[in-house]
Scaffold this motif. Structure first.
Motif, PDB file in Angstrom:
ATOM      1  N   THR A 214      40.829  35.517  39.225  1.00  0.00           N
ATOM      2  CA  THR A 214      41.365  35.959  40.274  1.00  0.00           C
ATOM      3  C   THR A 214      42.172  35.096  41.457  1.00  0.00           C
ATOM      4  O   THR A 214      43.112  34.954  41.933  1.00  0.00           O
ATOM      5  CB  THR A 214      40.307  36.803  41.038  1.00  0.00           C
ATOM      6  OG1 THR A 214      39.989  37.787  40.272  1.00  0.00           O
ATOM      7  CG2 THR A 214      41.015  37.604  42.464  1.00  0.00           C
TER       8      THR A 214
ATOM      9  N   ASP B 230      51.917  37.956  39.273  1.00  0.00           N
ATOM     10  CA  ASP B 230      51.763  39.439  39.110  1.00  0.00           C
ATOM     11  C   ASP B 230      52.755  39.963  38.161  1.00  0.00           C
ATOM     12  O   ASP B 230      53.717  40.088  37.939  1.00  0.00           O
ATOM     13  CB  ASP B 230      51.863  40.008  40.471  1.00  0.00           C
ATOM     14  CG  ASP B 230      51.628  41.559  40.368  1.00  0.00           C
ATOM     15  OD1 ASP B 230      51.611  42.242  39.163  1.00  0.00           O
ATOM     16  OD2 ASP B 230      51.520  42.185  41.455  1.00  0.00           O
TER      17      ASP B 230
ATOM     18  N   TRP C  84      46.895  44.071  36.186  1.00  0.00           N
ATOM     19  CA  TRP C  84      45.889  43.694  37.140  1.00  0.00           C
ATOM     20  C   TRP C  84      45.506  44.965  37.641  1.00  0.00           C
ATOM     21  O   TRP C  84      46.264  45.825  37.687  1.00  0.00           O
ATOM     22  CB  TRP C  84      46.568  42.845  38.301  1.00  0.00           C
ATOM     23  CG  TRP C  84      47.186  41.544  38.150  1.00  0.00           C
ATOM     24  CD1 TRP C  84      47.090  40.838  36.806  1.00  0.00           C
ATOM     25  CD2 TRP C  84      47.672  40.697  39.027  1.00  0.00           C
ATOM     26  NE1 TRP C  84      47.486  39.758  37.218  1.00  0.00           N
ATOM     27  CE2 TRP C  84      47.993  39.383  38.306  1.00  0.00           C
ATOM     28  CE3 TRP C  84      47.939  40.920  40.503  1.00  0.00           C
ATOM     29  CZ2 TRP C  84      48.566  38.243  39.105  1.00  0.00           C
ATOM     30  CZ3 TRP C  84      48.690  39.688  41.342  1.00  0.00           C
ATOM     31  CH2 TRP C  84      48.884  38.526  40.535  1.00  0.00           C
TER      32      TRP C  84
ATOM     33  N   GLY D   1      45.267  40.506  42.050  1.00  0.00           N
ATOM     34  CA  GLY D   1      44.992  39.754  40.892  1.00  0.00           C
ATOM     35  C   GLY D   1      43.732  39.997  39.962  1.00  0.00           C
ATOM     36  O   GLY D   1      43.190  39.218  39.289  1.00  0.00           O
TER      37      GLY D   1
ATOM     38  N   PRO E 106      41.537  40.953  37.586  1.00  0.00           N
ATOM     39  CA  PRO E 106      41.582  41.099  36.084  1.00  0.00           C
ATOM     40  C   PRO E 106      40.880  42.194  35.454  1.00  0.00           C
ATOM     41  O   PRO E 106      39.560  42.778  35.967  1.00  0.00           O
ATOM     42  CB  PRO E 106      41.192  39.707  35.489  1.00  0.00           C
ATOM     43  CG  PRO E 106      40.049  39.341  36.189  1.00  0.00           C
ATOM     44  CD  PRO E 106      40.331  40.058  37.578  1.00  0.00           C
TER      45      PRO E 106
END
Lengths: 135, 271
Positions: free
Chosen positions: B88, B106, B189, B194, B196
């Motif tokens: 992240t 992204d 995402w 971000g 994961p």
């Protein structure tokens, strides 16, 4: 503070509170100065209605006659439709007053707060935070 | 002595048997329900649903305590596994407090790939539900993408990982649609900050029609591959009367580059 003042302050705070979450999708506190808008009188040179953000091009002429080229962004088209805008809201040659949260680095770009047209009509970038309920 | 041994052996056998029965009844973390509950009468989800600017707005993060992403990687309501926190923090977001639109990692902006769910609910777009007896079709103004939620159905035993996963659903209490999704690819995402996930992600969404103008979405994000325990997120929607899909929110590399060159790059802070 009079009752009228209390109501006015409350109204302004309410508008700001409602507008804050709707700040431009890519709006960034590290990049743009959201503490106060830069206010400029200018002329629209182009209005692009497109993803990921609409782009408003306008020229500002200072007292020495030097012309600066500015660009301001709004939310994407489908959001601005929600807020009462259309691709015909601005056109080349419109004389306007522009309120922009400008880039902190001095570049002539920013996020639009509002535009005031020559006839006094105001177009808010954040608009109403949500549409009226369906009847 | 012998009786005591027999007692202990019987007791041990009982404990093991009980454990096996319990483990068989309780799905492992990330697993979908083997037998979806029977539906109540269908919830009425009719309408065009926009993110509610008066209640939370759109936000950039699924973290309820940090919807603007100011504490990315250090939110108190996201139970990261160490690698997930590191990943992240290593990502470069296109939005939020420190956007790097032209240099973002992204995948939804960089490659114009589908955002998947729940990431799509971090976009300022409307959602619409088409309800039939066999399935609910969830339409989004972004893409435009849509999902199919099968009713009265089960997940395949070994679903192929896909952008939107494999979704089944049922109704609860006459006002809620529950959507249960597994089988995700790990390419998306979870949100714009971000966060994961892995292919083990099991997402549960509860869409509740609160009143004529309000829809609430509660989510449980259960990914034993990335997070130490399930965690929750929430979105609020309000009815919109401006029309669905009057403008298509298409991801275009060409238009993204134009925005990057004209606005994003010039505004970047000096290094």
């Amino acid at each position: 503070m009079t009752n009228r003042s209390v109501i006015l302050v409350g109204f302004v705070v309410g508008i700001l509170a409602a507008a804050a979450p709707a700040r431009a999708h890519h709006g960034a506190t590290n990049v743009y100065d959201f503490s106060k808008p830069v206010v400029m009188k200018g002329t629209i040179t182009k209005f692009e209605w497109l993803n990921p953000h609409n782009q408003i091009y306008f020229d500002v002429t200072d007292e020495k006659g030097v012309v600066s080229h500015w660009i301001a962004a709004t939310e994407p088209p489908q959001v601005m439709l929600e807020r009462g805008w259309s691709r015909r809201s601005l056109k080349e040659g419109d004389e306007v007053t522009v309120y922009v949260f400008a880039a902190k680095n001095g570049a002539k770009v920013g996020n639009l707060q509002k535009i005031v047209l020559a006839d006094g009509k105001e177009l808010f970038a954040n608009g109403p935070p949500a549409p009226a309920p369906a009847k | 002595m012998r009786n005591r041994l027999m007692f202990l052996a019987t007791l041990s056998l009982g404990v093991v048997t009980f454990s096996l029965v319990v483990s068989a009844q309780t799905p492992a973390r990330g697993a979908a329900p083997p037998n979806p509950p029977a539906s109540s009468k269908p919830a009425d989800l009719a309408g065009d649903w926009a993110p509610d600017g008066r209640r939370g707005g759109i936000g950039q993060s699924l973290s309820i305590s940090d919807i603007r992403g100011a504490k990315r990687g250090n939110e108190d309501d996201i139970p990261y596994q160490p690698w997930a926190r590191e990943k992240t923090l290593a990502e470069r977001t296109s939005t939020g407090p420190d956007p790097q639109f032209g240099n973002t990692t992204d995948p939804q902006v960089l490659y114009c790939e589908p955002p998947g769910v729940p990431h799509i609910y971090l976009w300022p777009i409307k959602t619409k539900f088409i309800q039939t007896p066999e399935a609910v079709y969830i339409l989004h103004e972004l893409g435009p993408y849509y999902r199919v939620v099968r009713l009265n159905s089960k997940h395949p035993d070994d679903p192929d990982p896909q952008w939107w996963g494999d979704s089944i659903g049922w109704y609860e209490n006459g006002d809620t649609l529950v959507v249960d999704t597994i089988g995700f690819t790990d390419k998306t995402w979870l949100d714009q900050m971000g966060h994961p996930h892995t292919e083990k992600l099991h997402l549960t969404e509860r869409y509740k029609r609160v009143n004529a103008t309000t829809l609430e979405l509660d989510m449980v994000i259960d990914d034993p591959g990335a997070y130490t325990k399930p965690w929750n997120s929430h979105r609020n929607f309000t009815i919109s009367n401006t029309g669905f899909l009057r403008y298509q929110q298409i991801c275009s590399v060409r238009e993204n580059r134009r925005f990057e060159e004209n606005l994003a790059k010039p505004a970047l802070p000096a290094k």
